[in-house]
Design a protein around this motif. Structure first.
Motif, PDB file in Angstrom:
ATOM      1  N   ILE A  66      11.618  63.340  -2.585  1.00  0.00           N
ATOM      2  CA  ILE A  66      11.393  62.984  -4.051  1.00  0.00           C
ATOM      3  C   ILE A  66      12.651  62.614  -4.766  1.00  0.00           C
ATOM      4  O   ILE A  66      12.272  61.950  -5.729  1.00  0.00           O
ATOM      5  CB  ILE A  66      10.669  64.167  -4.624  1.00  0.00           C
ATOM      6  N   ILE A  67      13.891  62.683  -4.265  1.00  0.00           N
ATOM      7  CA  ILE A  67      14.862  62.197  -4.735  1.00  0.00           C
ATOM      8  C   ILE A  67      15.111  61.014  -5.318  1.00  0.00           C
ATOM      9  O   ILE A  67      15.656  60.686  -6.402  1.00  0.00           O
ATOM     10  CB  ILE A  67      16.172  62.591  -4.182  1.00  0.00           C
ATOM     11  N   PRO A  68      14.510  59.924  -4.553  1.00  0.00           N
ATOM     12  CA  PRO A  68      14.561  58.373  -4.842  1.00  0.00           C
ATOM     13  C   PRO A  68      13.977  58.207  -6.111  1.00  0.00           C
ATOM     14  O   PRO A  68      14.142  57.549  -6.912  1.00  0.00           O
ATOM     15  CB  PRO A  68      14.070  57.826  -3.870  1.00  0.00           C
ATOM     16  N   PHE A  69      12.676  59.122  -6.192  1.00  0.00           N
ATOM     17  CA  PHE A  69      11.795  58.775  -7.655  1.00  0.00           C
ATOM     18  C   PHE A  69      12.431  59.554  -8.579  1.00  0.00           C
ATOM     19  O   PHE A  69      12.493  59.361  -9.968  1.00  0.00           O
ATOM     20  CB  PHE A  69      10.453  59.215  -7.195  1.00  0.00           C
ATOM     21  N   LEU A  70      13.140  60.793  -8.458  1.00  0.00           N
ATOM     22  CA  LEU A  70      13.584  61.364  -9.617  1.00  0.00           C
ATOM     23  C   LEU A  70      15.010  60.654 -10.148  1.00  0.00           C
ATOM     24  O   LEU A  70      15.093  60.648 -11.432  1.00  0.00           O
ATOM     25  CB  LEU A  70      14.368  62.650  -8.906  1.00  0.00           C
ATOM     26  N   ARG A  71      15.839  59.884  -9.350  1.00  0.00           N
ATOM     27  CA  ARG A  71      16.699  58.961  -9.794  1.00  0.00           C
ATOM     28  C   ARG A  71      16.046  57.812 -10.664  1.00  0.00           C
ATOM     29  O   ARG A  71      16.736  57.565 -11.804  1.00  0.00           O
ATOM     30  CB  ARG A  71      17.247  58.153  -8.548  1.00  0.00           C
ATOM     31  N   GLN A  72      14.815  57.472 -10.189  1.00  0.00           N
ATOM     32  CA  GLN A  72      14.429  56.303 -10.959  1.00  0.00           C
ATOM     33  C   GLN A  72      13.585  56.826 -12.184  1.00  0.00           C
ATOM     34  O   GLN A  72      13.861  56.016 -13.240  1.00  0.00           O
ATOM     35  CB  GLN A  72      13.266  55.664 -10.124  1.00  0.00           C
ATOM     36  N   SER A  73      13.270  57.735 -12.101  1.00  0.00           N
ATOM     37  CA  SER A  73      12.674  58.793 -13.461  1.00  0.00           C
ATOM     38  C   SER A  73      13.873  58.861 -14.530  1.00  0.00           C
ATOM     39  O   SER A  73      13.744  58.614 -15.574  1.00  0.00           O
ATOM     40  CB  SER A  73      12.120  59.960 -13.060  1.00  0.00           C
TER      41      SER A  73
END
Length: 226
Positions: free
Chosen positions: A100-107
């Motif tokens: 989930i880290i890539p999507f947390l970055r984008q968020s």
């Protein structure tokens, strides 16, 4: 249940703090190198970008997305297996955190830099809610589907870029030019404005121009994306 959410946010916060620290160190080293290089040469060097660089970037994105799809599969498997073997809960949460880290970055980028709520923010919030409610498998499946969609999109982009670069690489070295009613073959570098080129069936149109005679169907799907 909150245990999993806490692990995700604590891990992400630690990663971001480490990245900021590394970024500051690299920026300091880069400034010193740039000053030294400018004093030596009298000018700064501009980086050159080639078509191979674009292909490498596209291939790297595709490879990275494929990796996350595989890790999402592992996350789904562990989240499902924890129902039968509870000690797998911690490994399940750790793998989920990794995916989930890539999507947390984008968020974070959307909320802080762009100041907007987009799909990444909503998806991340929904998955964290499911994780907090103990729906580990559902949260893992949600992230897995997002990674799968990104992999499909990056794969299509990489294929399109390769086709586009191949089209320009296939430009012929010589062309037929109509001069005083006679077709003459000349190197493409010698083509000048207002020259009339003769293009036969199945040949590649080597330069930009306007059709002044004849009828033909031109395959433009690589350029237009149709």
């Amino acid at each position: 249940m909150i245990f999993g959410v806490a692990i995700v946010f604590a891990t992400y916060a630690s990663i971001r703090l480490y990245e900021h620290h590394r970024k500051d160190q690299k920026a300091s080293a880069h400034d010193k190198a740039a000053i030294k290089d400018k004093l030596t040469t009298g000018q700064e060097k501009a980086p050159e970008t080639t078509s191979k660089d674009y292909l490498l970037v596209a291939a790297d994105d595709n490879k990275r997305n494929k990796h996350y799809v595989a890790m999402s599969g592992v996350s789904i498997g562990l989240a499902s297996a924890r129902f039968f073997y509870p000690p797998l809960t911690l490994p399940s949460v750790l793998i989920f955190t990794y995916t989930i880290i890539p999507f947390l970055r984008q968020s974070e980028k959307s909320l802080i830099r762009d100041k907007k709520v987009d799909g990444y923010v909503l998806y991340s919030f929904a998955d964290m809610m499911m994780l907090g409610l103990g729906a580990y498998a559902s949260a893992s499946v949600g992230i897995g589907l997002l990674h799968l969609s990104k992999y499909i999109l990056s794969n299509a982009k990489e294929r399109f870029k390769r086709q586009l670069i191949d089209v320009f690489n296939q430009r012929p070295d010589k062309v037929w030019v109509l001069k005083k009613g006679i077709e003459v073959q000349i190197p493409i570098d010698q083509v000048k404005a207002n020259d009339v080129l003769v293009i036969d069936a199945s040949e590649i149109i080597p330069v930009d121009g306007m059709v002044i005679d004849g009828i033909a169907a031109v395959d433009q799907k690589v350029l237009t994306g149709e």
